[in-house]
Write an enzyme that holds these catalytic residues in place. Structure first.
Site, mmCIF file in Angstrom:
data_model
loop_
_atom_site.group_PDB
_atom_site.id
_atom_site.type_symbol
_atom_site.label_atom_id
_atom_site.label_comp_id
_atom_site.label_asym_id
_atom_site.label_seq_id
_atom_site.Cartn_x
_atom_site.Cartn_y
_atom_site.Cartn_z
ATOM 1 N N LYS A 74 0.737 -1.053 -0.150
ATOM 2 C CA LYS A 74 0.066 -0.231 0.063
ATOM 3 C C LYS A 74 0.895 1.372 0.029
ATOM 4 O O LYS A 74 0.474 2.406 -0.430
ATOM 5 C CB LYS A 74 -1.069 -0.026 1.129
ATOM 6 C CG LYS A 74 -1.958 -0.988 1.245
ATOM 7 C CD LYS A 74 -3.068 -0.844 2.260
ATOM 8 C CE LYS A 74 -3.834 -2.129 2.137
ATOM 9 N NZ LYS A 74 -5.071 -1.829 3.318
ATOM 10 N N ASP A 111 -10.130 2.136 2.535
ATOM 11 C CA ASP A 111 -10.533 1.634 3.832
ATOM 12 C C ASP A 111 -11.125 2.548 4.974
ATOM 13 O O ASP A 111 -11.665 2.214 5.696
ATOM 14 C CB ASP A 111 -9.034 1.126 4.327
ATOM 15 C CG ASP A 111 -8.521 -0.204 3.445
ATOM 16 O OD1 ASP A 111 -9.595 -0.989 3.111
ATOM 17 O OD2 ASP A 111 -7.403 -0.501 3.694
HETATM 18 P P1 NAP Z 1 -0.539 -5.467 9.047
HETATM 19 O O1 NAP Z 1 -0.168 -4.113 8.542
HETATM 20 O O2 NAP Z 1 0.393 -6.677 8.447
HETATM 21 O O3 NAP Z 1 -0.355 -5.300 10.755
HETATM 22 C C1 NAP Z 1 -0.968 -6.367 11.485
HETATM 23 C C2 NAP Z 1 -0.828 -5.955 12.750
HETATM 24 O O4 NAP Z 1 -1.529 -7.162 13.612
HETATM 25 C C3 NAP Z 1 0.461 -5.604 13.342
HETATM 26 O O5 NAP Z 1 0.223 -4.651 14.234
HETATM 27 C C4 NAP Z 1 0.894 -7.101 13.883
HETATM 28 O O6 NAP Z 1 1.620 -6.944 15.057
HETATM 29 C C5 NAP Z 1 -0.479 -7.498 14.711
HETATM 30 N N1 NAP Z 1 -0.581 -8.881 14.656
HETATM 31 C C6 NAP Z 1 -0.352 -9.898 13.908
HETATM 32 N N2 NAP Z 1 -0.454 -11.149 14.561
HETATM 33 C C7 NAP Z 1 -0.990 -11.067 15.906
HETATM 34 C C8 NAP Z 1 -1.211 -11.490 16.869
HETATM 35 N N3 NAP Z 1 -1.161 -12.930 17.095
HETATM 36 N N4 NAP Z 1 -1.362 -11.087 18.036
HETATM 37 C C9 NAP Z 1 -1.431 -9.772 18.383
HETATM 38 N N5 NAP Z 1 -1.247 -8.862 16.975
HETATM 39 C C10 NAP Z 1 -0.925 -9.406 16.001
HETATM 40 O O7 NAP Z 1 -1.741 -5.798 8.291
HETATM 41 P P2 NAP Z 1 -3.159 -4.643 8.338
HETATM 42 O O8 NAP Z 1 -3.399 -4.405 6.884
HETATM 43 O O9 NAP Z 1 -3.183 -3.629 9.245
HETATM 44 O O10 NAP Z 1 -4.300 -5.725 8.615
HETATM 45 C C11 NAP Z 1 -4.607 -6.298 9.881
HETATM 46 C C12 NAP Z 1 -6.001 -6.984 9.782
HETATM 47 O O11 NAP Z 1 -6.985 -6.366 9.400
HETATM 48 C C13 NAP Z 1 -5.855 -8.101 8.846
HETATM 49 O O12 NAP Z 1 -6.274 -9.440 9.472
HETATM 50 C C14 NAP Z 1 -6.548 -7.667 7.813
HETATM 51 O O13 NAP Z 1 -7.287 -8.724 6.933
HETATM 52 C C15 NAP Z 1 -7.710 -6.843 8.402
HETATM 53 N N6 NAP Z 1 -8.284 -5.930 7.362
HETATM 54 C C16 NAP Z 1 -9.510 -6.011 7.169
HETATM 55 C C17 NAP Z 1 -10.016 -4.976 6.216
HETATM 56 C C18 NAP Z 1 -11.484 -5.333 6.080
HETATM 57 O O14 NAP Z 1 -11.947 -4.627 4.694
HETATM 58 N N7 NAP Z 1 -12.316 -5.722 6.713
HETATM 59 C C19 NAP Z 1 -9.345 -4.135 5.555
HETATM 60 C C20 NAP Z 1 -7.909 -4.095 5.825
HETATM 61 C C21 NAP Z 1 -7.451 -5.074 6.987
HETATM 62 P P3 NAP Z 1 3.391 -7.201 15.001
HETATM 63 O O15 NAP Z 1 3.856 -6.005 14.529
HETATM 64 O O16 NAP Z 1 3.773 -7.555 16.452
HETATM 65 O O17 NAP Z 1 3.359 -8.416 14.154
#
Ligand code: NAP
Length: 461
Positions: A74, A111
């Site tokens: 992104k 988003d």
């Molecule tokens: P990202 O940039 O990879 O960030 C993921 C975050 O989750 C990081 O802070 C990571 O922490 C944390 N994390 C991962 N595994 C974890 C665990 N087991 N326990 C606690 N924290 C954990 O991903 P993102 O783009 O922000 O997306 C995050 C989530 O939102 C995903 O599941 C994605 O599918 C969802 N999402 C949904 C939508 C929708 O339209 N519904 C849109 C965007 C994202 P660390 O740095 O410690 O690894």
């Protein structure tokens, strides 16, 4: 030069394959986006996996009409643009790219709109509230921006390890050390304790609770937040994560990530097609997708007609019918009474849980569960994760003499007798049910029609 085996991005880069719309990412796996964009009219919509060392070249080539962009590209997407929307500029990332007629590249972050819609669907205003965002990735930054813009008085971020600007989740859960065993400083614990008392909005922006790890612990223990008024989970598979189910059990408004996913896609699709359609289209597509992704669990007394009614219900809804007892027999390699007699009830219940999870792992199913599924609390989450639990009430009240349920092939019913079974299970069936369907005097087909109507009503609530 690419050949027939080459990945899609190579073909597009070399002009051997046209790309209209799609999703750009590193590893995409299964995605709902092609189905959602199919409903929105932005098709054909391809999944385009590009390795990290080729993404800049791919973006620079601009050989597409419109693209969605996901983890981890992104930021690169925003940097490749000639012009950014205010949201994309502010957040430094773009999930939507459009090549304009003059060849320039425009980027937006839809988003932001998607999460605003999800939050609005809870009916709770965040103005003046203390909010907790779990996770510190790209989605969390978008969530924080929305909460701040909507007047939250404070937005706190929590992560598993904690950092200079984030609290460790363990401290919010009342623990005094990190999962690594490292002690949490007393000042941080005191800060977390104070915060817990005033936080009233919680948003999960991590993958915790996402399939196939849906059985994971919840990221925070909801009972520790006395002022809790609203919970959002960005995860959309399953449709109702453990966090969402726990919030709903507590009577707290809770919204899952599917509406965000559909709303961000609709905003992207409008830009791809260069037309602004009403928000009601989001609701329509959301409903369609929910209908496609859900599975219905049937519960009820042994012999209440789950199989017969389930078969008719599956036909009514255009779903597949699955009987957990059939999966159990196939997995055990012997009839249920024999398995029960040789392995005992505990082993049977374990196998039943495994087969129930298998049956509900795919969407678009009506699943007839075993009569004893409610005797194990762990099954409750499984049944509710992707749709309603429908109770067939036949046999829950003792019928007139001679009209009771059949006990054939049902070892627990035979051992206990129906009266004791009713006394034990009726409260559980009632507590687990989202929808209760009484038997129709005209038989299983009419009962199934009654159930289908009740499910439609439940979905529109
Ligand atoms: P990202 O940039 O990879 O960030 C993921 C975050 O989750 C990081 O802070 C990571 O922490 C944390 N994390 C991962 N595994 C974890 C665990 N087991 N326990 C606690 N924290 C954990 O991903 P993102 O783009 O922000 O997306 C995050 C989530 O939102 C995903 O599941 C994605 O599918 C969802 N999402 C949904 C939508 C929708 O339209 N519904 C849109 C965007 C994202 P660390 O740095 O410690 O690894």
């Amino acid at each position: 030069m690419p050949n027939e085996e080459s990945p899609l991005f190579e073909l597009v880069l070399h002009g051997e394959r046209a790309l209209a719309f799609g999703l750009l990412g590193e590893h995409l796996g299964h995605s709902h986006s092609p189905a959602i964009h199919g409903e929105l009219g932005s098709a054909p919509y391809d999944l385009v996996e590009v390795p990290r060392d080729r993404v800049c070249a791919f973006l620079e080539a601009r050989r597409f009409r419109g693209l969605n962009v996901t983890i981890p590209y992104k930021k690169e997407a925003a940097q490749a643009c000639d012009e950014l929307s205010p949201a994309a500029r502010r957040l430094g990332n773009a999930n939507t790219l459009v090549v304009r007629p003059n060849g320039s590249l425009y980027g937006d972050n839809t988003d932001y709109h998607g999460f605003s819609r999800q939050l609005a669907s809870t009916g709770v205003s965040v103005e003046g509230r203390s909010c907790l965002v779990i996770g510190d990735g790209g989605a969390a930054a978008t969530v924080r921006a929305v909460l701040q813009d909507q007047g939250a008085c404070e937005v706190v971020t929590a992560t598993r390890r904690g950092s200079e600007h984030t609290l460790p989740l363990a401290a919010l859960n009342g623990l005094d050390c990190l999962p690594s065993g490292e002690a949490i400083p007393g000042t941080t614990l005191a800060q977390a304790n104070e915060l817990r008392e005033r936080l009233s909005v919680i948003v999960n922006a991590t993958p915790v609770g996402m399939y196939p790890h849906a059985n994971d612990e919840v990221p925070v223990r909801l009972e520790r937040f006395p002022q809790l008024a609203c919970v959002c989970d960005l995860v959309y598979n399953p449709l109702a994560t453990r966090l969402i189910q726990e919030a709903r059990d507590r009577g707290i408004p809770a919204a899952s990530g599917l509406l965000m996913l559909v709303a961000q896609a609709k905003r992207s699709s409008d830009q791809f097609l260069n037309e602004e359609r009403p928000d009601s289209l989001e609701d329509e597509v959301y409903k369609t997708m929910r209908g496609r992704l859900q599975s219905i669990s049937l519960i009820g007394m042994p012999g209440c007609g789950k199989t017969r009614t389930g078969l008719h219900l599956a036909k009514e809804l255009g779903y597949e019918f699955v009987d957990v007892d059939d999966l159990v027999v196939a997995e055990a390699g012997m009839p249920i009474p024999q398995f029960f007699a040789t392995q005992g009830e505990e082993a049977f219940r374990d196998l039943e849980t495994l087969c129930t999870a298998q049956a509900l792992a795919k969407p678009g199913r009506v699943v007839a569960t075993g009569g004893g599924v409610v005797t194990r609390e762990r099954n409750r989450f499984l049944l509710r994760q992707n749709g309603p639990v429908v109770l067939l009430t036949r046999g829950l009240e003792a019928p007139p003499q001679g009209e009771d349920l059949t006990l054939e092939g049902r070892p627990v019913s035979q051992a206990k007798g129906l009266d004791q079974l009713r006394a034990e299970r009726a409260p559980l069936y009632h507590a687990w049910a989202d929808i209760k369907v009484d038997p129709h005097p005209d038989g299983a087909r009419a009962t199934a029609r009654r159930a289908a109507r009740a499910i439609q009503t439940w979905m529109s609530l």
